[in-house]
Design a protein around this motif. Structure first.
Motif, PDB file in Angstrom:
ATOM      1  N   ASN A   1     -28.389  16.689  24.821  1.00 29.71           N
ATOM      2  CA  ASN A   1     -28.712  16.718  26.255  1.00 29.71           C
ATOM      3  C   ASN A   1     -30.224  16.806  26.485  1.00 29.71           C
ATOM      4  OD1 ASN A   1     -29.061  19.228  25.241  1.00 29.71           O
ATOM      5  ND2 ASN A   1     -27.760  20.303  26.709  1.00 29.71           N
ATOM      6  N   ASP A   2     -30.985  16.115  25.625  1.00 31.71           N
ATOM      7  CA  ASP A   2     -32.439  16.025  25.772  1.00 31.71           C
ATOM      8  C   ASP A   2     -33.168  17.328  25.435  1.00 31.71           C
ATOM      9  OD1 ASP A   2     -34.662  14.400  26.217  1.00 31.71           O
ATOM     10  OD2 ASP A   2     -34.955  15.288  28.201  1.00 31.71           O
ATOM     11  N   ALA A   3     -32.468  18.309  24.874  1.00 33.14           N
ATOM     12  CA  ALA A   3     -33.152  19.533  24.458  1.00 33.14           C
ATOM     13  C   ALA A   3     -32.877  19.788  22.982  1.00 33.14           C
ATOM     14  CB  ALA A   3     -32.678  20.720  25.284  1.00 33.14           C
ATOM     15  N   VAL A   4     -33.939  20.049  22.243  1.00 36.44           N
ATOM     16  CA  VAL A   4     -33.809  20.330  20.820  1.00 36.44           C
ATOM     17  C   VAL A   4     -34.323  21.748  20.581  1.00 36.44           C
ATOM     18  CG1 VAL A   4     -34.701  19.745  18.529  1.00 36.44           C
ATOM     19  CG2 VAL A   4     -34.050  17.923  20.109  1.00 36.44           C
TER      20      VAL A   4
ATOM     21  N   VAL B   1     -32.904  10.050  18.704  1.00 33.69           N
ATOM     22  CA  VAL B   1     -31.928   9.080  19.202  1.00 33.69           C
ATOM     23  C   VAL B   1     -30.843   9.819  19.978  1.00 33.69           C
ATOM     24  CG1 VAL B   1     -32.285   7.316  17.447  1.00 33.69           C
ATOM     25  CG2 VAL B   1     -30.698   9.177  16.992  1.00 33.69           C
ATOM     26  N   SER B   2     -30.311   9.118  20.990  1.00 33.26           N
ATOM     27  CA  SER B   2     -29.274   9.748  21.800  1.00 33.26           C
ATOM     28  C   SER B   2     -27.927   9.074  21.610  1.00 33.26           C
ATOM     29  CB  SER B   2     -29.669   9.743  23.276  1.00 33.26           C
ATOM     30  OG  SER B   2     -30.041   8.442  23.664  1.00 33.26           O
TER      31      SER B   2
ATOM     32  N   GLN C   1     -37.130  25.835  22.745  1.00 37.79           N
ATOM     33  CA  GLN C   1     -36.518  24.511  22.863  1.00 37.79           C
ATOM     34  C   GLN C   1     -37.544  23.540  23.429  1.00 37.79           C
ATOM     35  OE1 GLN C   1     -32.807  24.890  25.150  1.00 37.79           O
ATOM     36  NE2 GLN C   1     -31.770  24.604  23.194  1.00 37.79           N
ATOM     37  N   PHE C   2     -37.354  22.268  23.142  1.00 38.60           N
ATOM     38  CA  PHE C   2     -38.261  21.281  23.719  1.00 38.60           C
ATOM     39  C   PHE C   2     -37.496  19.997  24.035  1.00 38.60           C
ATOM     40  CE2 PHE C   2     -38.599  18.508  20.043  1.00 38.60           C
ATOM     41  CZ  PHE C   2     -38.291  19.343  18.990  1.00 38.60           C
TER      42      PHE C   2
END
Ligand SMILES: [Zn+2]
Length: 175
Positions: free
Chosen positions: A113-116, A93-94, A9-10
């Motif tokens: 939540n900022d993790a892909v 994009v959030s 994840q990043f």
């Protein structure tokens, strides 16, 4: 292939701020949605992604995915190996509002939540790059429909129902 260790994840916004680059390869085996469309789950995807922020303040990842996949040829119903080369131009994009104001040469990628998960992102991009119909490129393979029609025509001409054992022994004799 020279590879660094790729994260599972990043955090895309952090990687963009740092101008990071991800380079390496991951196996396609674990990509369930992708392998559903494939006739073989072996193989790996070469990944090269450059993260950054452009003049408009857009958090982006640009790069390239490269792999070879095996699908079923829709002409002969046998496996066909196809090279897949996909250019990636994503904006992270959030929210929906950000997605509406995008430059046309980017595709929006929603980040929760900022993790892909890297494999998911790669899988999404590869699914978009798959051919709608997989075919052998040289068109030398025998179409399965023609083959079935020819067989049907031949049995029509004989007018008698062939004895399945006679057909079998004839076929055995040809080997
Ligand atoms: Zn074929």
């Amino acid at each position: 292939m020279s590879s660094q260790h790729l994260p599972v994840q990043f955090a895309p916004f952090r990687l963009a701020r740092q101008g990071q680059r991800l380079k390496g390869a991951i196996e396609i085996k674990g990509m369930a949605r992708l392998t559903e469309a494939l006739s073989d789950t072996e193989g790996a995807v070469g990944i090269e992604l450059q993260f950054g922020i452009d003049e408009q303040g857009t958090f982006y990842a640009r790069g390239h995915l490269s792999t070879q996949i095996q699908m079923t040829c829709q002409r002969c119903m046998k496996p066909v190996t196809l090279p897949i080369e996909a250019d990636v131009a994503l904006v992270f994009v959030s929210g929906d509002d950000q997605a509406r104001n995008l430059a046309p040469d980017y595709d929006p990628y929603m980040v929760g939540n900022d993790a892909v998960t890297l494999a998911e992102l790669v899988e999404d991009e590869l699914i978009l790059a798959l051919p709608i119909v997989a075919l052998h490129e040289d068109k030398t393979c025998e179409p399965i429909l023609e083959r079935l029609h020819t067989e049907a025509d031949q049995s029509d001409q004989t007018q008698v129902k062939p004895n399945p054992f006679a057909v079998l022994s004839e076929w055995e004799g040809k080997k």
